[in-house]
Design a protein around this motif. Sequence first.
Motif, PDB file in Angstrom:
ATOM      1  N   GLU A 211       0.713  -1.231  -0.172  1.00 10.03           N
ATOM      2  CA  GLU A 211      -0.004   0.066  -0.203  1.00 10.03           C
ATOM      3  C   GLU A 211       0.812   1.380   0.015  1.00 10.03           C
ATOM      4  OE1 GLU A 211      -3.283   0.112   2.575  1.00 10.03           O
ATOM      5  OE2 GLU A 211      -3.602  -1.972   2.774  1.00 10.03           O
ATOM      6  N   ASP A 212       1.981   1.201   0.689  1.00 11.29           N
ATOM      7  CA  ASP A 212       2.972   2.448   0.896  1.00 11.29           C
ATOM      8  C   ASP A 212       4.056   2.119   1.300  1.00 11.29           C
ATOM      9  OD1 ASP A 212       2.514   1.903   3.634  1.00 11.29           O
ATOM     10  OD2 ASP A 212       0.929   3.286   3.873  1.00 11.29           O
ATOM     11  N   LYS A 213       4.862   3.160   1.410  1.00  3.25           N
ATOM     12  CA  LYS A 213       6.455   2.966   1.729  1.00  3.25           C
ATOM     13  C   LYS A 213       6.526   2.308   3.112  1.00  3.25           C
ATOM     14  CE  LYS A 213      10.806   3.604   0.909  1.00  3.25           C
ATOM     15  NZ  LYS A 213      11.457   2.776  -0.021  1.00  3.25           N
ATOM     16  N   LEU A 214       5.713   2.570   3.898  1.00  2.97           N
ATOM     17  CA  LEU A 214       5.921   1.967   5.612  1.00  2.97           C
ATOM     18  C   LEU A 214       5.521   0.605   5.323  1.00  2.97           C
ATOM     19  CD1 LEU A 214       6.314   2.266   8.656  1.00  2.97           C
ATOM     20  CD2 LEU A 214       3.777   2.579   8.582  1.00  2.97           C
ATOM     21  N   ALA A 215       4.607   0.072   4.660  1.00  2.43           N
ATOM     22  CA  ALA A 215       4.230  -1.286   4.192  1.00  2.43           C
ATOM     23  C   ALA A 215       5.573  -1.899   3.612  1.00  2.43           C
ATOM     24  CB  ALA A 215       2.943  -1.468   3.379  1.00  2.43           C
ATOM     25  N   GLU A 216       6.189  -1.329   2.712  1.00  2.00           N
ATOM     26  CA  GLU A 216       7.453  -1.920   2.056  1.00  2.00           C
ATOM     27  C   GLU A 216       8.497  -2.274   2.996  1.00  2.00           C
ATOM     28  OE1 GLU A 216      10.799  -0.591  -1.141  1.00  2.00           O
ATOM     29  OE2 GLU A 216       8.707   0.458  -1.186  1.00  2.00           O
ATOM     30  N   LEU A 217       8.798  -1.128   3.916  1.00  2.00           N
ATOM     31  CA  LEU A 217       9.895  -1.085   4.812  1.00  2.00           C
ATOM     32  C   LEU A 217       9.843  -2.241   5.863  1.00  2.00           C
ATOM     33  CD1 LEU A 217      10.407   2.668   5.253  1.00  2.00           C
ATOM     34  CD2 LEU A 217      11.799   1.088   4.013  1.00  2.00           C
ATOM     35  N   ALA A 219       7.519  -5.027   5.724  1.00  3.74           N
ATOM     36  CA  ALA A 219       7.539  -6.189   5.180  1.00  3.74           C
ATOM     37  C   ALA A 219       8.801  -6.635   4.782  1.00  3.74           C
ATOM     38  CB  ALA A 219       6.704  -6.181   4.079  1.00  3.74           C
ATOM     39  N   SER A 220       9.650  -5.889   4.364  1.00  4.19           N
ATOM     40  CA  SER A 220      11.212  -6.032   3.868  1.00  4.19           C
ATOM     41  C   SER A 220      11.675  -6.680   5.022  1.00  4.19           C
ATOM     42  CB  SER A 220      11.880  -5.118   3.101  1.00  4.19           C
ATOM     43  OG  SER A 220      13.143  -5.430   2.954  1.00  4.19           O
ATOM     44  N   ASP A 221      11.813  -5.820   6.083  1.00 11.07           N
ATOM     45  CA  ASP A 221      12.306  -6.151   7.595  1.00 11.07           C
ATOM     46  C   ASP A 221      12.004  -7.676   8.053  1.00 11.07           C
ATOM     47  OD1 ASP A 221      13.813  -5.956   9.939  1.00 11.07           O
ATOM     48  OD2 ASP A 221      13.007  -4.039  10.724  1.00 11.07           O
ATOM     49  N   GLN A 229      17.220 -15.207   2.100  1.00  7.88           N
ATOM     50  CA  GLN A 229      17.282 -15.494   0.609  1.00  7.88           C
ATOM     51  C   GLN A 229      16.111 -15.004  -0.189  1.00  7.88           C
ATOM     52  OE1 GLN A 229      19.860 -16.939  -0.487  1.00  7.88           O
ATOM     53  NE2 GLN A 229      20.850 -16.724   1.247  1.00  7.88           N
ATOM     54  N   ILE A 230      14.940 -15.086   0.873  1.00  9.68           N
ATOM     55  CA  ILE A 230      13.502 -14.574   0.172  1.00  9.68           C
ATOM     56  C   ILE A 230      13.563 -13.270  -0.564  1.00  9.68           C
ATOM     57  CG2 ILE A 230      11.301 -14.377   0.315  1.00  9.68           C
ATOM     58  CD1 ILE A 230      10.931 -16.598   2.334  1.00  9.68           C
ATOM     59  N   THR A 231      14.150 -12.517   0.402  1.00 12.26           N
ATOM     60  CA  THR A 231      14.140 -10.746  -0.085  1.00 12.26           C
ATOM     61  C   THR A 231      14.925 -10.666  -1.422  1.00 12.26           C
ATOM     62  OG1 THR A 231      16.056 -10.646   1.283  1.00 12.26           O
ATOM     63  CG2 THR A 231      13.923 -10.314   2.522  1.00 12.26           C
TER      64      THR A 231
END
Length: 385
Positions: A211-217, A219-221, A229-231
Amino acid sequence: MAGEISKQEGFWPEVKFITLYDRTDDILAAFEIRDRGSIIEGYDPKSFTPFQLDNLSRTIGKRYESLIAYEIEDEMRPDGVIPYFLATVSGASYDVTSMGTGELSVVYISWLMDYIKDHSILLIEEPEAMLTPTGHLSVFDIIKAGALTRRAAVVLTTNSSNIVNNMDTAQLIALRRREARTRCHLVGGDKTALLQSLGYAINKSLILFVEDKLAELVASDLISRFNVQITKHIEFVIPGVGFGDIKKAITNFPTLGSFSIIGLLDGDMKAEALSWAKKDICCFLPFERSMEREFLDLIASDVSGFASLPGRSSDAVELALSQSHGQEVHDEFHDFRIYLSLTVEQLSKHCTQHWLQQSASKVKYDEFTTTLEAMIRLMRPTLTI
């Protein structure tokens, strides 16, 4: 990675420069031809803790039953002492002279992170140099744990893509040799080019719409903590503003054999998304409400626990909460960040870490990562993760 340096008047932190090749050679040379029994006489043994033994076992690939250090005084040595180690593995005991350089380097680092004074500054040259790639993250974890315990500041050089991939971009400086000069620059927001220069093969085959930058950060963390390995196979895409644009993206995205797609939504959108035609390729972050609301409420309930992460005082965090309160939650979260002088990346990391420290979060985290991994394995069965 850094602890908070004391501001006491007249305080001067201890600074140590660590070159592991030199230190391991120095230790081996010190005990190779000496009567070790007489050397340790009069010194009390210091046992490594179960936490240290577990970290060392994961790093070296041995199951240590015990490790003992004797801190021998020696004014000729950089630290004023030289450690003598005794290890027991599978019932067999051996000393420092029978350790390989890789094993000794990690045992030494583990000892050093416990031995240093609070608020020390450590300059460590390539801590992973004598280890296989599988041990890189583990030795990094040993250094991080020691730095947090001792509130130490650590500056290290590394050629390890695994270590780089597990650090915030704000903590990275790239050094490049050009025309007999070393040039340095901040990495910025994207580590991909730097990781590729270190030999980290990037082969994107998964698109996660968020949805947004916070969700990306966040989720990635969360994903990288579970399985780094997934990332490396994931490309995060923000298709627009809000979950409605994720619905459009996963509905209209063309079928491509080289890519699989997943709509990664906030947990508070679960009831809505389960009515979608493409609900089978939706996954949900482990939060029952919006992330901003959960993070802010958790911080308010544990101000001191959160404050220690970005190195702010509890009073500063309480003031930031008070000044930002009463707005729409996205604006509240934004202003809270501004009042604490944190970047989006920094606040995201600290909020995620704070959330993970809560006992109630473990079940939610495990459910999220297990579900996502199962989806990925189903979509990309040949993917190495």
